[in-house]
Motif scaffolding. Structure first.
Motif, PDB file in Angstrom:
ATOM      1  N   ILE A 101      65.571  63.720  20.563  1.00 63.44           N
ATOM      2  CA  ILE A 101      67.013  63.490  20.443  1.00 63.44           C
ATOM      3  C   ILE A 101      67.524  62.695  21.639  1.00 63.44           C
ATOM      4  O   ILE A 101      68.487  61.925  21.542  1.00 63.44           O
ATOM      5  CB  ILE A 101      67.754  64.839  20.332  1.00 63.44           C
ATOM      6  CG1 ILE A 101      67.443  65.522  19.001  1.00 63.44           C
ATOM      7  CG2 ILE A 101      69.258  64.669  20.482  1.00 63.44           C
ATOM      8  CD1 ILE A 101      67.982  64.817  17.791  1.00 63.44           C
ATOM      9  N   LEU A 111      74.419  57.842  21.149  1.00 62.00           N
ATOM     10  CA  LEU A 111      75.034  59.018  20.531  1.00 62.00           C
ATOM     11  C   LEU A 111      76.319  59.404  21.267  1.00 62.00           C
ATOM     12  O   LEU A 111      76.338  59.531  22.485  1.00 62.00           O
ATOM     13  CB  LEU A 111      74.049  60.181  20.553  1.00 62.00           C
ATOM     14  CG  LEU A 111      74.315  61.341  19.589  1.00 62.00           C
ATOM     15  CD1 LEU A 111      74.206  60.875  18.145  1.00 62.00           C
ATOM     16  CD2 LEU A 111      73.337  62.477  19.854  1.00 62.00           C
ATOM     17  N   LEU A 118      77.546  65.061  19.015  1.00 60.98           N
ATOM     18  CA  LEU A 118      76.378  65.894  18.714  1.00 60.98           C
ATOM     19  C   LEU A 118      76.884  67.274  18.300  1.00 60.98           C
ATOM     20  O   LEU A 118      77.341  68.061  19.120  1.00 60.98           O
ATOM     21  CB  LEU A 118      75.455  65.997  19.934  1.00 60.98           C
ATOM     22  CG  LEU A 118      74.204  66.867  19.756  1.00 60.98           C
ATOM     23  CD1 LEU A 118      73.320  66.337  18.639  1.00 60.98           C
ATOM     24  CD2 LEU A 118      73.417  66.940  21.068  1.00 60.98           C
ATOM     25  N   LEU A 128      77.646  60.231  25.372  1.00 61.34           N
ATOM     26  CA  LEU A 128      78.068  61.474  24.742  1.00 61.34           C
ATOM     27  C   LEU A 128      79.516  61.835  25.091  1.00 61.34           C
ATOM     28  O   LEU A 128      79.891  61.864  26.252  1.00 61.34           O
ATOM     29  CB  LEU A 128      77.152  62.626  25.151  1.00 61.34           C
ATOM     30  CG  LEU A 128      75.911  62.863  24.294  1.00 61.34           C
ATOM     31  CD1 LEU A 128      75.076  63.991  24.868  1.00 61.34           C
ATOM     32  CD2 LEU A 128      76.297  63.179  22.857  1.00 61.34           C
TER      33      LEU A 128
END
Length: 824
Positions: A384, A390, A393, A414
């Motif tokens: 991940i 990303l 999450l 993030l």
């Protein structure tokens, strides 16, 4: 000059007048052309001017007659529509060809009127009509079938009602049909299937019902189909597979049922397929893998079951995949790791099992990964951490175990990390402090232990939410908090010790602070009162002690709506000066809303009737004070009667003395009032008879005497609300207030039996009522008495469901009205 050259030059010339905004030609340019072309242009110029000046009087008269029916005759944009001017030259939105009205474009022109007097039969040469973004009302007349040359029709964003007339099927040349965002009802006429030239069909955002007609399968040239946000029912017709030229399909937000037809695999040119918010069931067809051009697929919020087809891994162009809020089961196929263009993957709220595939590490363009509310187990794969783009999450509410990955700190993009309600263990990695873009960190309800890294305090500059409630974190709180965006800080239910850091006063955006159920040892942090936006403060069940002293400032806790300092060791008198400052509790403000943090919602634990319950959504209209289980002494300050916004007041289990102040009868919104287990004396104030919102009432175990006010709501409570007060008389504890205290034995036994039966339902009720915060907790509380007195939980459940349904429907109608008002 050949015929082809002639026609080409003729078309070139006509375009100058038909599309003047895209063409520019002057006499100098004409003189530079060859003589034969120049002569030709001059001839056509004279011909065009001649034909234009002879614009149809019938068309002009008919359009003026239609305009005369408008509700707003002073429309500035249409002021050019006068009988004294030339419609083809001077009228706004009118374009002619060969002296006949060919295009009518009055979009967003503030027209208020109907189509009843529109001159359909007088405008036989109309090809383009755009009446969108006005205030047209009434129905679509069947005479629309006379516009047989129509190619483009846009009536969208109006208030047109009634049904779509079947006569619309006569417009054989129609290529674009937009009637979206109106008030249309009835079914989609099957005659639309006659519009073989149609490339765009937009009927979305109406109240259309019935099924999607199979005749739509005849529209071989259709590229865009928009039917979303209606009341369509029935199944998706298999004939949709015939529309091989479809690029976008929007069937979402209807009431469609049945299976997704496997024929959708024929839509090999489709880039978007949306069918979310329906009632579709059954499996996702494996033939979906043939739709090689797909970029966006959203089937969320249905009743789809079975496994996720491995063939979805063949959709290599896919950027968005939403299958959340279904009943999908089985493993997450590792083939999804082939979707290297994927930006958004949402599989949450299903029944998926097994582990998170390590192949997800191949999704290097992924920005959103949502796997919450499943039955996933095993550890979070280290792959991940390859997802460097990303931003979201979501892994909450699974059975994930193991430690929080240290390498998460390397995903600098993030913004949201939500992993609550799992079995994660170990210590918090300090690498999380490297996430300088992080806004939401929710690790609550896990098995995390160890100290909170001190660097967390530095993150308060960009974090909006820190939620690590119900873990086993120990040590002290970070001592240094920076000024920033922190709005919610929840560490409830850990093993934290020491003092409350005064640097929290730097967090000027703080709305929610919950440090309850720890081992904090400090005095009351009055300096928190300087936080200008603080609405929720919970410090209950710690080792806080001493008297509550104010700082002398008038600007203290001005926005506070929930104060819970119960189960500590606070002493001396109740802080009268504190209650003087609670401005938000002194005013009932129905416009206050809970703050929103994306997909995160604040939770706060409250105690009522001896039960600790988690409030899933904080409704800031629900104003509470809980000072119970301390060592407060002295009288109840009469100024507490000024806190008229209170829904709950709990002063029980203290050493309070004296009379109950009559001013508490002014708490018109109070639904729960608990003054039990004190040393209160005297009579129950007669003013309590006006507390018509009361659903929970407890005065037990004091030294009260006299008559319970008769003929009031106070008699509707069970006798245990008054027990332990030997001097009280009257119903419900005795037959009469004027005689000796003669108890009806049978009645008492019956009540005791009722109380025993009701206790079985009490816990479930409070959970249901408080879970109802989304619709308004006060509704849940207001039916508490009926739950207890009737012992009919099934009846109550039906009531709650009906209330939820009515509120949801009302919300949609309100939004529609607001949108229509904005148009006006």
């Amino acid at each position: 000059m050949t015929i082809r050259q002639f026609n080409k030059e003729k078309l070139l010339f006509l375009r100058m007048f038909y599309e003047p905004s895209t063409f520019s030609l002057n006499y100098k340019t004409i003189n530079m052309l060859p003589n034969n072309i120049s002569s030709l242009l001059q001839f056509f110029t004279l011909l065009y001017l001649f034909t234009v000046t002879l614009a149809s009087t019938d068309e002009t008269t008919s359009l003026l007659k239609w305009k005369s029916t408008f509700k707003n005759q002073n429309n500035a944009l249409l002021s050019s529509w006068r009988s004294s001017s030339n419609a083809c030259w001077d009228w706004y939105g009118v374009i002619c060809f060969n002296g006949r009205v060919n295009r009518l474009n009055i979009t967003n022109s503030s027209v208020i009127g109907t189509l009843y007097d529109f001159p359909f039969s007088s405008l036989p040469f109309l090809e383009y009509v755009d009446l969108s973004m006005n205030n047209l009302f009434g129905t679509i007349p069947p005479e629309i079938d006379t516009l047989t040359n129509l190619v483009y029709l846009d009536l969208s964003i109006n208030q047109i009602s009634g049904t779509i007339p079947p006569q619309i099927g006569s417009l054989a040349k129609l290529e674009i049909l937009h009637i979206f965002d109106n008030l249309l009802n009835g079914s989609i006429p099957k005659e639309i299937g006659y519009l073989r030239s149609l490339t765009e069909l937009a009927l979305n955002i109406n109240f259309l019902n019935g099924s999607i007609p199979a005749s739509l399968g005849n529209l071989n040239d259709l590229s865009y189909l928009y039917l979303y946000e209606n009341n369509l029912s029935g199944s998706i017709p298999a004939e949709i597979g015939k529309l091989v030229n479809l690029i976008e399909v929007h069937l979402d937000r209807n009431q469609l049922t049945g299976h997704i037809p496997p024929e959708i695999g024929n839509l090999t040119n489709a880039k978007v397929f949306y069918a979310f918010f329906n009632e579709l069931y059954g499996p996702i067809p494996t033939k979906i893998g043939k739709m090689k051009s797909l970029q966006n697929v959203s089937l969320h919020t249905n009743n789809l079951s079975g496994v996720i087809p491995k063939t979805i891994g063949d959709l290599t162009e896919l950027k968005l995949l939403h299958l959340n809020l279904n009943q999908l089961s089985g493993l997450i196929p590792s083939e999804l790791g082939n979707l290297k263009n994927l930006n958004d993957l949402e599989l949450s709220n299903n029944q998926l099992t097994g582990s998170i595939p390590s192949s997800f590490g191949n999704l290097r363009n992924l920005q959103v990964l949502s796997l919450s509310d499943n039955n996933l187990n095993e550890e979070i794969p280290s792959s991940i951490c390859n997802l460097t783009t990303l931003t979201f999450l979501y892994l909450a509410k699974n059975n994930l175990k193991g430690k929080i990955l240290q390498c998460l700190g390397n995903i600098s993009a993030l913004e949201y990390v939500i992993m609550s309600h799992n079995n994660l263990s170990g210590e918090l990695p300090s690498s999380i402090c490297n996430l300088t873009s992080l806004k939401i960190l929710d690790l609550g309800r896990n098995n995390l232990k160890g100290a909170i890294p001190q660097c967390f305090g530095n993150m308060s500059g960009h974090l909006q939410v820190v939620d690590m409630q119900h873990n086993s974190l120990s040590g002290t709180l970070p001592m240094t908090f920076r000024t920033g965006t922190l709005g919610s800080f929840n560490l409830h239910g850990n093993k934290l010790k020491g003092k409350i850091p005064q640097t929290l006063a730097n967090c000027k955006e703080l709305l929610v602070l919950d440090l309850g159920a720890n081992d904090l040892n400090d005095v009351f942090p009055m300096w928190l009162g300087t936080l200008p936006k603080l609405r929720v403060l919970s410090l209950r069940s710690n080792k806080l002690h001493g008297p509550i002293r104010t700082l002398g400032s008038e600007n203290m806790f001005l926005q506070l709506r929930m104060l819970d300092i119960s189960s500590n060791a606070f002493t001396e008198n109740l802080p009268t000066s504190l209650f003087q400052h609670l401005k938000a509790m002194r005013t009932i403000d129905p416009l206050i809303e809970a703050p929103r943090y994306g997909h995160y919602q604040d939770t706060v634990a409250v105690v009522t009737k001896g039960l600790e319950l988690e409030v899933v959504k904080i409704l800031f209209l629900y104003t509470t004070i809980d000072l119970s289980n301390n060592k407060f002494e002295g009288h109840i300050p009469s100024i507490m009667g000024d806190l008229i916004a209170l829904c709950m007041m709990n002063l029980s289990h203290n050493g309070l003395q004296g009379h109950i102040p009559p001013s508490l009868g002014s708490l018109s919104s109070v639904e729960s009032l608990d003054l039990s287990n004190n040393h209160l004396v005297g009579e129950i104030p007669a003013q309590f008879a006006s507390l018509t919102s009361l659903e929970v009432f407890n005065l037990s175990y004091n030294h009260l005497e006299g008559c319970i006010p008769q003929g009031t709501q106070l008699q509707t409570f069970m006798s245990n609300s008054y027990k332990g007060n030997d001097g009280l008389r009257g119903l419900p504890i005795s037959k009469s207030c004027g005689y000796a205290q003669i108890l009806d034995t049978n009645d008492t036994v019956s009540r005791l039996d009722d109380e025993e039966r009701n206790s079985e339902f009490l816990s479930d009720f409070w959970k249901g009522a408080l879970m109802g915060y989304g619709s308004g907790l006060c509704i849940g509380l207001s039916i508490l008495y009926f739950m207890i007195s009737t012992a009919k939980p099934m009846w109550l459940a039906r009531i709650i469901v009906e209330l939820e349904h009515k509120m949801m429907m009302g919300r949609r109608k309100k939004q529609r009205r607001q949108r229509n008002q904005k148009k006006k």
